[in-house]
Design a protein around this motif. Structure first.
Motif, PDB file in Angstrom:
ATOM      1  N   VAL A  53      23.763  24.880  -3.839  1.00  0.00           N
ATOM      2  CA  VAL A  53      23.082  24.258  -2.846  1.00  0.00           C
ATOM      3  C   VAL A  53      22.277  25.301  -2.312  1.00  0.00           C
ATOM      4  CG1 VAL A  53      23.024  22.845  -0.479  1.00  0.00           C
ATOM      5  CG2 VAL A  53      24.729  22.380  -2.633  1.00  0.00           C
ATOM      6  N   GLY A  54      20.984  25.119  -1.973  1.00  0.00           N
ATOM      7  CA  GLY A  54      20.316  26.224  -1.568  1.00  0.00           C
ATOM      8  C   GLY A  54      19.620  26.017  -0.014  1.00  0.00           C
ATOM      9  N   ALA A  55      18.552  26.658   0.359  1.00  0.00           N
ATOM     10  CA  ALA A  55      18.204  26.498   1.764  1.00  0.00           C
ATOM     11  C   ALA A  55      17.761  25.138   1.863  1.00  0.00           C
ATOM     12  CB  ALA A  55      16.899  27.453   2.089  1.00  0.00           C
ATOM     13  N   GLY A  56      17.971  24.455   3.250  1.00  0.00           N
ATOM     14  CA  GLY A  56      17.486  23.052   3.428  1.00  0.00           C
ATOM     15  C   GLY A  56      18.077  21.840   2.491  1.00  0.00           C
ATOM     16  N   GLY A  57      19.249  22.311   1.868  1.00  0.00           N
ATOM     17  CA  GLY A  57      19.750  21.235   1.268  1.00  0.00           C
ATOM     18  C   GLY A  57      19.409  21.131  -0.269  1.00  0.00           C
ATOM     19  N   THR A  58      18.169  21.982  -0.688  1.00  0.00           N
ATOM     20  CA  THR A  58      17.981  21.733  -2.264  1.00  0.00           C
ATOM     21  C   THR A  58      18.903  22.042  -3.174  1.00  0.00           C
ATOM     22  OG1 THR A  58      17.223  24.148  -1.972  1.00  0.00           O
ATOM     23  CG2 THR A  58      15.514  22.350  -1.372  1.00  0.00           C
ATOM     24  N   LEU A  76      15.684  25.243 -11.931  1.00  0.00           N
ATOM     25  CA  LEU A  76      15.218  23.944 -11.568  1.00  0.00           C
ATOM     26  C   LEU A  76      15.655  23.932 -10.089  1.00  0.00           C
ATOM     27  CD1 LEU A  76      16.417  22.006 -14.778  1.00  0.00           C
ATOM     28  CD2 LEU A  76      14.001  22.809 -14.134  1.00  0.00           C
ATOM     29  N   ARG A  77      14.602  23.304  -9.153  1.00  0.00           N
ATOM     30  CA  ARG A  77      14.875  22.812  -7.823  1.00  0.00           C
ATOM     31  C   ARG A  77      14.724  21.575  -7.461  1.00  0.00           C
ATOM     32  NH1 ARG A  77      12.372  26.668  -3.394  1.00  0.00           N
ATOM     33  NH2 ARG A  77      10.182  25.549  -4.054  1.00  0.00           N
ATOM     34  N   LEU A  78      15.657  20.838  -7.009  1.00  0.00           N
ATOM     35  CA  LEU A  78      15.605  19.390  -6.593  1.00  0.00           C
ATOM     36  C   LEU A  78      15.542  19.137  -5.215  1.00  0.00           C
ATOM     37  CD1 LEU A  78      15.820  16.357  -7.784  1.00  0.00           C
ATOM     38  CD2 LEU A  78      18.257  16.723  -7.735  1.00  0.00           C
ATOM     39  N   GLY A  79      14.578  18.515  -4.858  1.00  0.00           N
ATOM     40  CA  GLY A  79      14.629  18.297  -3.210  1.00  0.00           C
ATOM     41  C   GLY A  79      13.901  19.533  -2.647  1.00  0.00           C
ATOM     42  N   ARG A  80      12.508  19.383  -1.843  1.00  0.00           N
ATOM     43  CA  ARG A  80      12.040  20.460  -1.170  1.00  0.00           C
ATOM     44  C   ARG A  80      12.461  20.528   0.092  1.00  0.00           C
ATOM     45  NH1 ARG A  80       7.471  22.274  -3.917  1.00  0.00           N
ATOM     46  NH2 ARG A  80       7.585  24.039  -2.329  1.00  0.00           N
ATOM     47  N   ASP A  81      12.711  21.839   0.717  1.00  0.00           N
ATOM     48  CA  ASP A  81      13.173  22.044   2.039  1.00  0.00           C
ATOM     49  C   ASP A  81      11.890  22.254   2.961  1.00  0.00           C
ATOM     50  OD1 ASP A  81      12.422  24.253   0.628  1.00  0.00           O
ATOM     51  OD2 ASP A  81      13.489  25.645   2.017  1.00  0.00           O
TER      52      ASP A  81
END
Length: 356
Positions: free
Chosen positions: A324-329, A351-356
């Motif tokens: 889980v990255g910044a902004g909940g991505t 791959l990144r899912l959900g933009r912060d």
């Protein structure tokens, strides 16, 4: 002789849960069932491309760091997806499943699990500089002498909610070592950040936290402090386990759910061709697991650990890690260039899912 459990079995305390993932990602995670679902989920963004056998993602003040197994490089990921070498881990001896594996960050230091000629080891290095100019300092050994081989090297490291360092180790092909409390193989270890043995470990004077593991590959905790681990089985069952201090998870006597009171059974098991579970993350309501051979993201609801949902099956090849990255991505790491996958153009990638 095997060490006896100490009177204080170390259980991680409660902590604040990871920030909930973005609404886009949780469209899938909020409705888990026992059958795969066709829930509409936005396609992940191919955020970083051209990685060489990546293995682990860790974050330092919001900046992603990635390990490359065979090159021994640690890379930082810029906001635009460009990569930059932060440093090379000295003495890495890649071969088979060995090389530079897990990364973790704690108090401004990068911890790495890697294979050297003398075996697997964990080291820590100070990280200096600002994003775009980060660099690694000199190494200090945290623990070494972990058995190494062409396969079954474990390699995942993470700091628990209790501030202790947890390390997964494989049996390195020596099956019986998983039951030997004097061996570091086939275990989950628990150490202080500097490599000391916590006084409340389950076996007095030993770094062993749990044993009877074949090749544990992922560890994570929920808001209640429950510890979870994924594990590669041999030919029959891969596993999701709830880890208890001092627990015996049965390998090599059993694989999967055995209903034998001498061992702790997994809470869920899968056939290896649909799983090979690797890195994992926990959100407010779900466990999210990257799968290699199964080439899918698996979601297990925390309120029903016997259920699961699958996403992206076969779309991106082998998946090694999810964080889980910044902004909940969600950041999902592919692993198609490791000699066992079929690389597509741009592999390996984040791959990144959900933009912060």
């Amino acid at each position: 002789m095997p060490l006896a459990p100490s009177s204080a079995a170390a259980r991680p305390p409660r902590r604040a849960v990871l920030a909930a993932a973005s609404v886009l990602a949780l469209m899938a995670l909020a409705s888990c069932s026992t059958e795969p679902t066709a829930t509409s989920v936005p396609a992940p963004e191919s955020f970083v491309e051209g990685l060489d056998v990546p293995w682990s993602i860790a974050f330092h003040d919001g900046v992603a760091l990635v390990s490359e197994r065979d090159s021994g490089r640690v890379l930082e990921i810029a906001e635009d997806g460009e990569t930059r070498e932060v440093g090379i881990i000295d003495g890495v001896t890649p071969g088979g499943e060995g090389g530079l594996l897990g990364l973790a960050v704690h108090d401004g230091e990068v911890y790495s699990y890697s294979t050297a000629r003398s075996g697997n080891r964990v080291e820590r290095r100070p990280l200096s500089g600002a994003p775009g100019d980060l660099s690694l300092g000199a190494a200090t050994t945290v623990i070494d002498g972990i058995p190494a081989a062409g396969n079954h090297n474990g390699g995942r490291i993470a700091f628990g909610p209790d501030g202790m360092l947890y390390v997964t180790t494989g049996d390195a092909g020596d099956r019986e070592s998983a039951q030997d409390l004097d061996s570091l193989g086939g275990k989950i270890l628990r150490l202080t950040p500097t490599g000391g043995i916590p006084d409340d470990n389950p076996f007095e004077g030993s770094p062993v936290y749990s044993y009877g593991h074949r090749n544990p590959q992922g560890i994570a905790w929920d808001a209640e402090g429950r510890m979870f681990a994924t594990e590669f089985g041999q030919d029959t069952w891969d596993e999701l386990n709830v880890i208890e201090p001092g627990g015996d998870y049965g390998w090599p006597a059993v694989e999967g759910i055995a209903e034998d009171s001498a061992f702790i059974d997994p809470v869920q098991q899968w056939r290896p061709d649909a799983a090979s579970p690797s890195g994992m993350a926990v959100t407010g309501s779900d466990i999210v697991i990257a799968n290699l051979r199964g080439e899918r993201l698996r979601i297990v609801p925390l309120d029903d650990l016997t259920a699961s949902t699958e996403q992206f099956t076969g779309e991106f090849g082998r998946l090694r890690d999810v964080v889980v990255g910044a902004g909940g991505t969600f950041w999902i790491l592919t692993n198609n260039t490791d000699g066992r996958g079929s690389p597509a153009e741009g592999d390996d990638r984040i791959l990144r899912l959900g933009r912060d």
